[in-house]
Design an enzyme around this catalytic site. Structure first.
Site, PDB file in Angstrom:
ATOM      1  N   TYR A 140       0.513  -1.401  -0.770  1.00 45.46           N
ATOM      2  CA  TYR A 140       0.202  -0.195   0.163  1.00 45.46           C
ATOM      3  C   TYR A 140       1.066   0.868  -0.082  1.00 45.46           C
ATOM      4  CZ  TYR A 140      -4.075   3.588   2.058  1.00 45.46           C
ATOM      5  OH  TYR A 140      -4.841   4.361   2.001  1.00 45.46           O
ATOM      6  N   LYS A 168      -1.357  -1.660  -4.325  1.00 52.01           N
ATOM      7  CA  LYS A 168      -2.414  -0.383  -4.172  1.00 52.01           C
ATOM      8  C   LYS A 168      -2.140   1.351  -4.004  1.00 52.01           C
ATOM      9  CE  LYS A 168      -5.749   1.486  -0.621  1.00 52.01           C
ATOM     10  NZ  LYS A 168      -6.129   1.266   0.406  1.00 52.01           N
TER      11      LYS A 168
END
Length: 306
Positions: A140, A168
């Site tokens: 992320y 992400k």
């Protein structure tokens, strides 16, 4: 492993809210009910204990209880990922190993919280977590929220870690997606959009998944928007996107958790209860967010009834 998991990790993966009682204790029954509601809407995966799941506000055993609840509720219907957002690499490794034992399908790993690591330190952190668990990992990258940037060249360094399979991308800069592909190739990582109000642009640029926030309030619309963008139905996608955009902007704020939970509550899909230091919205801010959500409800497209 990368090829197999790339086939599973696509579509709308809600960043699922963690539900609380009024006294801020966990409400696992309500969390399970919300997971079922998202599954009924056709989501393709679940990300528990991310930012929206208030990971850093939970005690270690509470995190494990939330993850266990989601896994048992999903019953293997979709991949269930757990956020890994600890303040040290050692703690992240312990949790990553526990998540595998609990039966999670993957991890969404953040840099260590509080301390703002440089690229060398972040790469070492991600390698350590990858070595502590057999689970596939989505990294992320959200420098806007967490002050730590993992640039394309860092992902090139991590390309030799077979269990790091997805990214992400939440840098708020869609150009990063093209830079990532140019740096590591189009096949190395599964790319996910992590910013709600960039989903159509990100899909055009090569993402095959969306870790979504406002899906907690508008699940069918979120799934439909992704399907239209995935299929290149740009005219219909633009129309739905324009309706949705004022709501999707709520994902891009320091108080995104409170905004999303209030939207979820207004839509009848959960509670707005949060855990301190977060507090429920009040005053003009609450009125503004409520007005945005209510306007979307009042102009809701027909697909909501399909």
């Amino acid at each position: 492993m990368t090829g197999a998991w790339a086939g599973d990790w696509a579509g709308v993966f809600p960043a699922v809210t963690t539900q609380f009682q009024i006294d801020e204790s966990l409400d696992l029954e309500a969390t399970a009910a919300h997971v079922r509601r998202l599954l009924d809407a056709g989501v393709h995966g679940l990300v528990m204990l991310g930012t929206v799941g208030e990971n850093t506000a939970l005690d270690p055993e509470e995190k494990r209880a939330v993850l266990k609840t989601a896994i048992e509720t999903a019953e293997g219907a979709v991949p269930v990922l757990s956020g890994v957002a600890e303040t040290s690499t050692r703690a992240a490794c312990r949790y990553a190993a526990d998540a595998a034992e609990l039966g999670a399908d993957g991890l969404m790993v953040l840099p260590a919280m509080v301390y703002k690591s440089d690229v060398r330190e972040s790469v070492a952190h991600f390698r350590a977590v990858a070595g502590a668990s057999p689970l596939p990992i989505m990294i992320y990258n959200n420098p806007v929220a967490y002050g730590v940037d993992t640039p394309p060249e860092a992902f090139a360094q991590l390309a030799d870690e077979p269990t790091i399979v997805a990214i992400k991308e939440s840098s708020d800069d869609p150009r990063r997606l093209t830079d990532l592909v140019n740096e590591v190739g189009a096949e190395r990582y599964v790319l996910f959009c992590g910013v709600d109000d960039l989903i159509v642009e990100s899909t055009l640029l090569g993402t095959t998944g969306w870790v979504a926030g406002l899906v907690n309030a508008f699940p069918e619309e979120s799934v439909r928007l992704w399907e239209l963008a995935r299929d290149g139905e740009w005219e219909e996608a633009r129309e739905l996107y324009r309706w949705f955009m004022p709501v999707l902007h709520l994902d891009c704020h320091t108080k995104l958790v409170q905004y999303i939970k209030l939207a979820q509550a207004i839509c009848g899909l959960g509670s707005e209860n949060v855990r301190q230091p977060r507090m429920k919205l009040v005053g003009d801010e609450r009125a503004r967010v409520t007005a945005v959500v209510q306007a979307a409800i009042d102009a809701r497209p027909a697909l909501a009834a399909e």
